[in-house]
Each structure stands twice: as C-alpha cells, then as structure tokens.
Design a protein around this motif. Structure first.
Motif, PDB file in Angstrom:
ATOM      1  N   ALA A 116       0.840  -1.206   0.000  1.00 34.32           N
ATOM      2  CA  ALA A 116       0.000   0.000   0.000  1.00 34.32           C
ATOM      3  C   ALA A 116       0.875   1.256   0.000  1.00 34.32           C
ATOM      4  O   ALA A 116       0.571   2.235  -0.704  1.00 34.32           O
ATOM      5  CB  ALA A 116      -0.921  -0.014   1.211  1.00 34.32           C
ATOM      6  N   ALA A 117       1.966   1.249   0.766  1.00 36.36           N
ATOM      7  CA  ALA A 117       2.858   2.407   0.805  1.00 36.36           C
ATOM      8  C   ALA A 117       3.520   2.625  -0.552  1.00 36.36           C
ATOM      9  O   ALA A 117       3.673   3.766  -1.007  1.00 36.36           O
ATOM     10  CB  ALA A 117       3.920   2.213   1.892  1.00 36.36           C
ATOM     11  N   TYR A 118       3.910   1.530  -1.196  1.00 37.45           N
ATOM     12  CA  TYR A 118       4.506   1.650  -2.530  1.00 37.45           C
ATOM     13  C   TYR A 118       3.509   2.262  -3.514  1.00 37.45           C
ATOM     14  O   TYR A 118       3.868   3.131  -4.325  1.00 37.45           O
ATOM     15  CB  TYR A 118       4.959   0.272  -3.007  1.00 37.45           C
ATOM     16  N   ASN A 119       2.266   1.824  -3.421  1.00 32.23           N
ATOM     17  CA  ASN A 119       1.237   2.375  -4.313  1.00 32.23           C
ATOM     18  C   ASN A 119       0.996   3.857  -4.030  1.00 32.23           C
ATOM     19  O   ASN A 119       0.715   4.640  -4.956  1.00 32.23           O
ATOM     20  CB  ASN A 119      -0.066   1.589  -4.155  1.00 32.23           C
ATOM     21  N   ASP A 120       1.124   4.243  -2.756  1.00 27.65           N
ATOM     22  CA  ASP A 120       0.992   5.667  -2.423  1.00 27.65           C
ATOM     23  C   ASP A 120       2.116   6.482  -3.058  1.00 27.65           C
ATOM     24  O   ASP A 120       1.900   7.603  -3.533  1.00 27.65           O
ATOM     25  CB  ASP A 120       1.013   5.864  -0.905  1.00 27.65           C
ATOM     26  N   VAL A 121       3.330   5.900  -3.052  1.00 28.58           N
ATOM     27  CA  VAL A 121       4.480   6.597  -3.645  1.00 28.58           C
ATOM     28  C   VAL A 121       4.273   6.804  -5.136  1.00 28.58           C
ATOM     29  O   VAL A 121       4.410   7.916  -5.662  1.00 28.58           O
ATOM     30  CB  VAL A 121       5.788   5.824  -3.388  1.00 28.58           C
ATOM     31  N   ILE A 122       3.939   5.719  -5.837  1.00 26.11           N
ATOM     32  CA  ILE A 122       3.803   5.841  -7.297  1.00 26.11           C
ATOM     33  C   ILE A 122       2.516   6.571  -7.684  1.00 26.11           C
ATOM     34  O   ILE A 122       2.332   6.945  -8.839  1.00 26.11           O
ATOM     35  CB  ILE A 122       3.881   4.469  -7.990  1.00 26.11           C
ATOM     36  N   GLY A 123       1.612   6.765  -6.684  1.00 23.71           N
ATOM     37  CA  GLY A 123       0.457   7.620  -6.938  1.00 23.71           C
ATOM     38  C   GLY A 123       0.862   9.082  -7.036  1.00 23.71           C
ATOM     39  O   GLY A 123       0.239   9.859  -7.760  1.00 23.71           O
ATOM     40  N   VAL A 124       1.925   9.445  -6.310  1.00 24.79           N
ATOM     41  CA  VAL A 124       2.458  10.814  -6.369  1.00 24.79           C
ATOM     42  C   VAL A 124       3.520  10.917  -7.464  1.00 24.79           C
ATOM     43  O   VAL A 124       3.571  11.905  -8.213  1.00 24.79           O
ATOM     44  CB  VAL A 124       3.051  11.220  -5.001  1.00 24.79           C
ATOM     45  N   LEU A 125       4.370   9.887  -7.541  1.00 24.05           N
ATOM     46  CA  LEU A 125       5.467   9.860  -8.521  1.00 24.05           C
ATOM     47  C   LEU A 125       5.279   8.632  -9.408  1.00 24.05           C
ATOM     48  O   LEU A 125       5.627   7.520  -9.001  1.00 24.05           O
ATOM     49  CB  LEU A 125       6.827   9.782  -7.794  1.00 24.05           C
ATOM     50  N   PRO A 126       4.717   8.783 -10.590  1.00 24.70           N
ATOM     51  CA  PRO A 126       4.446   7.637 -11.458  1.00 24.70           C
ATOM     52  C   PRO A 126       5.691   6.773 -11.676  1.00 24.70           C
ATOM     53  O   PRO A 126       6.785   7.286 -11.920  1.00 24.70           O
ATOM     54  CB  PRO A 126       3.980   8.283 -12.767  1.00 24.70           C
ATOM     55  N   GLU A 127       5.503   5.460 -11.541  1.00 23.69           N
ATOM     56  CA  GLU A 127       6.628   4.518 -11.636  1.00 23.69           C
ATOM     57  C   GLU A 127       7.363   4.621 -12.963  1.00 23.69           C
ATOM     58  O   GLU A 127       8.600   4.617 -13.010  1.00 23.69           O
ATOM     59  CB  GLU A 127       6.097   3.090 -11.438  1.00 23.69           C
ATOM     60  N   ALA A 128       6.632   4.717 -14.056  1.00 23.08           N
ATOM     61  CA  ALA A 128       7.258   4.768 -15.383  1.00 23.08           C
ATOM     62  C   ALA A 128       8.073   6.029 -15.595  1.00 23.08           C
ATOM     63  O   ALA A 128       9.030   6.035 -16.380  1.00 23.08           O
ATOM     64  CB  ALA A 128       6.183   4.649 -16.468  1.00 23.08           C
ATOM     65  N   THR A 129       7.722   7.093 -14.887  1.00 24.63           N
ATOM     66  CA  THR A 129       8.412   8.376 -15.074  1.00 24.63           C
ATOM     67  C   THR A 129       9.615   8.523 -14.159  1.00 24.63           C
ATOM     68  O   THR A 129      10.682   8.976 -14.579  1.00 24.63           O
ATOM     69  CB  THR A 129       7.441   9.544 -14.820  1.00 24.63           C
ATOM     70  N   TYR A 130       9.458   8.120 -12.881  1.00 21.67           N
ATOM     71  CA  TYR A 130      10.490   8.392 -11.872  1.00 21.67           C
ATOM     72  C   TYR A 130      11.355   7.176 -11.516  1.00 21.67           C
ATOM     73  O   TYR A 130      12.487   7.348 -11.056  1.00 21.67           O
ATOM     74  CB  TYR A 130       9.846   8.920 -10.600  1.00 21.67           C
ATOM     75  N   PHE A 131      10.849   5.968 -11.689  1.00 18.73           N
ATOM     76  CA  PHE A 131      11.557   4.793 -11.185  1.00 18.73           C
ATOM     77  C   PHE A 131      11.830   3.749 -12.265  1.00 18.73           C
ATOM     78  O   PHE A 131      11.987   2.566 -11.968  1.00 18.73           O
ATOM     79  CB  PHE A 131      10.755   4.160 -10.033  1.00 18.73           C
ATOM     80  N   THR A 132      11.898   4.186 -13.513  1.00 21.89           N
ATOM     81  CA  THR A 132      12.154   3.273 -14.625  1.00 21.89           C
ATOM     82  C   THR A 132      13.179   3.886 -15.568  1.00 21.89           C
ATOM     83  O   THR A 132      13.077   5.074 -15.920  1.00 21.89           O
ATOM     84  CB  THR A 132      10.856   2.958 -15.405  1.00 21.89           C
ATOM     85  N   LEU A 133      14.163   3.085 -15.971  1.00 21.38           N
ATOM     86  CA  LEU A 133      15.205   3.536 -16.898  1.00 21.38           C
ATOM     87  C   LEU A 133      14.567   3.996 -18.207  1.00 21.38           C
ATOM     88  O   LEU A 133      13.711   3.310 -18.755  1.00 21.38           O
ATOM     89  CB  LEU A 133      16.166   2.378 -17.162  1.00 21.38           C
ATOM     90  N   GLN A 134      14.994   5.163 -18.705  1.00 17.44           N
ATOM     91  CA  GLN A 134      14.390   5.735 -19.914  1.00 17.44           C
ATOM     92  C   GLN A 134      15.464   6.059 -20.949  1.00 17.44           C
ATOM     93  O   GLN A 134      16.219   7.026 -20.784  1.00 17.44           O
ATOM     94  CB  GLN A 134      13.613   7.008 -19.553  1.00 17.44           C
ATOM     95  N   ASP A 135      15.536   5.229 -21.980  1.00 16.67           N
ATOM     96  CA  ASP A 135      16.484   5.466 -23.084  1.00 16.67           C
ATOM     97  C   ASP A 135      17.911   5.668 -22.577  1.00 16.67           C
ATOM     98  O   ASP A 135      18.633   6.572 -22.993  1.00 16.67           O
ATOM     99  CB  ASP A 135      16.049   6.687 -23.912  1.00 16.67           C
ATOM    100  N   GLY A 136      18.306   4.825 -21.626  1.00 11.98           N
ATOM    101  CA  GLY A 136      19.659   4.922 -21.076  1.00 11.98           C
ATOM    102  C   GLY A 136      19.814   5.967 -19.999  1.00 11.98           C
ATOM    103  O   GLY A 136      20.892   6.102 -19.409  1.00 11.98           O
ATOM    104  N   LYS A 137      18.767   6.731 -19.695  1.00  8.33           N
ATOM    105  CA  LYS A 137      18.834   7.771 -18.667  1.00  8.33           C
ATOM    106  C   LYS A 137      18.545   7.161 -17.306  1.00  8.33           C
ATOM    107  O   LYS A 137      17.514   6.524 -17.105  1.00  8.33           O
ATOM    108  CB  LYS A 137      17.838   8.885 -18.967  1.00  8.33           C
ATOM    109  N   LYS A 138      19.478   7.337 -16.368  1.00 10.76           N
ATOM    110  CA  LYS A 138      19.326   6.815 -15.024  1.00 10.76           C
ATOM    111  C   LYS A 138      18.217   7.547 -14.288  1.00 10.76           C
ATOM    112  O   LYS A 138      18.157   8.779 -14.284  1.00 10.76           O
ATOM    113  CB  LYS A 138      20.656   6.980 -14.264  1.00 10.76           C
ATOM    114  N   MET A 139      17.324   6.756 -13.649  1.00 10.42           N
ATOM    115  CA  MET A 139      16.273   7.346 -12.828  1.00 10.42           C
ATOM    116  C   MET A 139      16.392   6.823 -11.400  1.00 10.42           C
ATOM    117  O   MET A 139      17.333   6.118 -11.062  1.00 10.42           O
ATOM    118  CB  MET A 139      14.891   7.044 -13.430  1.00 10.42           C
ATOM    119  N   TYR A 140      15.438   7.155 -10.557  1.00  8.32           N
ATOM    120  CA  TYR A 140      15.541   6.864  -9.132  1.00  8.32           C
ATOM    121  C   TYR A 140      15.282   5.388  -8.817  1.00  8.32           C
ATOM    122  O   TYR A 140      14.524   4.709  -9.503  1.00  8.32           O
ATOM    123  CB  TYR A 140      14.538   7.707  -8.344  1.00  8.32           C
TER     124      TYR A 140
END
Length: 228
Positions: A116-140
């Motif tokens: 539930a806490a994880y879902n609260d986090v990605i509700g504020v910070l979308p997983e695909a945007t903040y916690f997923t590698l994007q075209d070789g760009k390091k994310m959180y």
C-alpha cells in the motif's frame, strides 16, 4: 676623484638593488607553493563532514523529486490503518520510505502495508516516469521499509519487510528480511558459532587411570615366579 667615487657608489647601489630584487623574487617563488598548500588544507578543514556533490547524474534523474513530493507521500502513507510513523528520505538517487507499524503486526500485515505504501508513492510519482530507466537515462531507485518494532529487534515477534525497485528492474519485489530464506541453514550457522565460542571439553589423552576400574573388587596379587 670625487666623480669616480660617485660612480662607484652608484654602481654599488645598483648592484644592491638588483640583489634585493633577486632575493625578493626568489623568496616569493619559494613561498607560493606553501601558500597554495596551506590554502588547500584550510579549505579542506572547513569542508570536513560536508557532502560532496559531483556531476555523476548529469543528464539523469529528470524530472527530479521535490520536497513537496516527499511531503505528499508522507501524508498519504500516514493515513493508512496500522501506521504509527513515516519518514521519507531522498539520498543520492534512492528514495527511501521508512514505515513504523503497530507492534503486534504480523509479516502478512507488514507485506500488505508495504504494498500500500509503494502504491501511495507511485500515486504521487508515477513509476514509469520516476523509477524506470528511460532510453539509457538513469532514474531513481525506491525502497519501502516496513517494521513493527523500533527497538527490541531480537524479539521473535520482530517483522521487517523491504519492497524495492531499482530503475532497471521491471517490477518491485518484497522480501521479509527479518526471516531467513533458509531457516535450517541459518540455525546450523548459529550452532556452529555457538560451538566455536563454547567448545565442549575433551579428555586429555595423556591422563592415565590409576588403580583400574572401580568395580568394587580388589585386584588379585601376581603369582611369584621365584624358585625356592
């Protein structure tokens, strides 16, 4: 005669001026390295204990997590049933969420609250945007720590669950770190340590038993082999 003396004095004065300049320049050249070294030591002493920020994430971590995002996450998780306190920290490129739940909570409760806490986090910070590698760009990376005891963690009722996802992982995973993955192996290792710290004493091979076995009977005297 007087003109020759003036010339000699003038030449001597020029020589002294030239010598003084050489000495001053030489002294300055010698002092410069010591001044630079002293400045470096002084600067290092003033910066002792302060974090050093480099550019190893240059071009990465975009968009960035802000303090208002962290406040929103804390507020959402605190509203959950069974949660006593929440602390969210952003260290380098990892968002860490620490959730202290009720002391009586079980491992199932801790897993449920971690999800539930994880879902609260990605509700504020979308997983695909903040916690997923994007075209070789390091994310959180993200870690959600859920535990029921802030103290007395040697207790059998202690539960600690971590739900984590690095930016190059496809999905987050849960692990109950308060319980060993192989209970039998963990017990064997504990027993090995106990035996090593408290070895069982063994009888000394050099000890000799005097008088034979104590079976309540007396040993018979040896027959004399002397001839009369």
């Amino acid at each position: 005669m007087s003109q020759n003396r003036k010339k000699v004095k003038s030449q001597s004065k020029r020589k002294l001026d030239r010598t003084s300049k050489i000495i001053l320049i030489g002294g300055a050249l010698i002092l410069i390295p010591f001044i630079i070294f002293g400045f470096i030591l002084l600067s290092a002493s003033f910066n002792t204990g302060k974090p050093i920020f480099g550019d190893r994430f240059k071009g990465d971590l975009d968009p960035a997590i802000t303090s208002s995002n962290i406040s929103a996450i804390e507020s959402k998780i605190k509203s959950q049933s069974g949660v006593e306190s929440v602390n969210v920290e952003l260290a380098s490129a990892t968002l860490r969420v620490y959730v202290d739940i009720t002391d009586s909570a079980s491992s199932e409760d801790a897993n449920r609250i971690a999800d539930a806490a994880y879902n609260d986090v990605i509700g504020v910070l979308p997983e695909a945007t903040y916690f997923t590698l994007q075209d070789g760009k390091k994310m959180y990376d993200i870690e959600v720590h859920v535990y029921n005891l802030a103290k007395d963690r040697d207790s059998e009722s202690f539960v600690y669950v971590i739900k984590n996802k690095s930016s190059n992982m496809a999905t987050a995973k849960n692990q109950i770190v308060s319980s060993p993955l192989d209970a039998e192996l963990a017990q064997q290792l504990r027993d090995d340590v106990e035996n090593r710290n408290n070895p069982t004493p063994t009888p000394d091979e050099n000890e000799m038993t005097v008088g034979g076995a104590d079976d309540g009977t007396e040993a018979e005297p040896e027959e004399s082999q002397a001839t009369e």
